[in-house]
Scaffold this active site. Structure first.
Site, PDB file in Angstrom:
ATOM      1  CE  LYS A  88      -4.262   1.114   2.504  1.00  0.00           C
ATOM      2  NZ  LYS A  88      -4.882   0.975   3.827  1.00  0.00           N
ATOM      3  CB  VAL A  89       2.351   3.357  -2.325  1.00  0.00           C
ATOM      4  CG1 VAL A  89       3.366   2.229  -2.281  1.00  0.00           C
ATOM      5  CG2 VAL A  89       1.534   3.290  -3.606  1.00  0.00           C
TER       6      VAL A  89
END
Ligand code: E4P
Length: 218
Positions: free
Chosen positions: A83-84
């Protein structure tokens, strides 16, 4: 619509996974902090409990740092989704990680054009935060509808819309009606989807009438 649960609480995840309706899990730094445990231990345990994608978020804000953190997170299990955040560096990391064959969830999306950027960068999931938009007096669900329309205009955009920051049963219904591919739902709201007072009332009256018959099915 797929159901993910938005928590890092392993006991809650186990309980919901046992229902057979859980398609994945999302975590974020706040949820990991709430668990009080090291991120790698929690993600490993969740990945062993749920077959579907499990989002683990990087804490770095620069591209190189995100890439350095993504490697050990991805090594935890094959179902880890990196997750970014939706920033320039985050989108750049999304592009690189997707090209390397990783699943990527781009988080903190608050506009349809941000969602377009994430899809162009090969994101597996885009996470529009419905509840946080409602909190500032906007219509969070309108964002889901806009993204759905944009993605549907272009066959080559394969990113799944993951409705996040879900705060109510109504949000779940509206996300499904708007065509979200996934909703990530807090445990209490997910459990609450089963309840309706008329179901309880109806069941009580059926059981009372059944008792009067004196019958047994087995
Ligand atoms: C999504 O992946 C996030 O973890 C989450 O949905 C944030 O929700 P909140 O606005 O309730 O913190």
């Amino acid at each position: 619509m797929k159901f993910f649960v938005d928590t890092a609480d392993i006991a809650e995840i186990r309980e919901l996974a046992a229902l057979g309706l859980l398609d994945g899990v999302t975590t974020n730094p706040t949820l990991i902090a709430k668990s009080g445990r090291p991120i790698k231990d929690v993600i490993k345990e969740i990945c062993a409990t749920v077959e579907g994608p499990v989002s683990a978020e990087v804490a770095a804000t620069d591209y190189d740092g995100m890439m350095r953190e993504a490697a050990p997170l991805a090594a935890i299990a094959t179902n880890v989704t990196i997750k970014v955040p939706l920033t320039i560096d985050g989108i750049k990391a999304c592009r690189a990680l997707s090209k390397d064959g990783h699943k990527v969830n781009v988080t903190l999306c608050f506009s349809a054009t941000q969602a377009l950027l994430a899809a162009k960068a090969g994101a597996t999931f885009i996470s529009p935060f419905v509840g946080r938009l409602d909190d500032i007096g906007l219509d969070g669900m309108e964002l889901i509808r806009e993204i759905r329309q944009i993605y549907d205009n272009y066959d080559h955009l394969k990113t799944e819309i993951l409705a996040a920051s879900i705060r109510s049963n109504l949000h779940v219904k509206q996300a499904a009606m708007a065509g979200a591919d996934v909703a990530t739902i807090p445990p209490a709201i997910l459990k609450g989807l089963f309840n309706h007072p008329l179901t309880d009332k109806g069941l009580a009256s059926f059981l009372a009438d059944w008792k009067k018959t004196g019958q047994s099915i087995t």
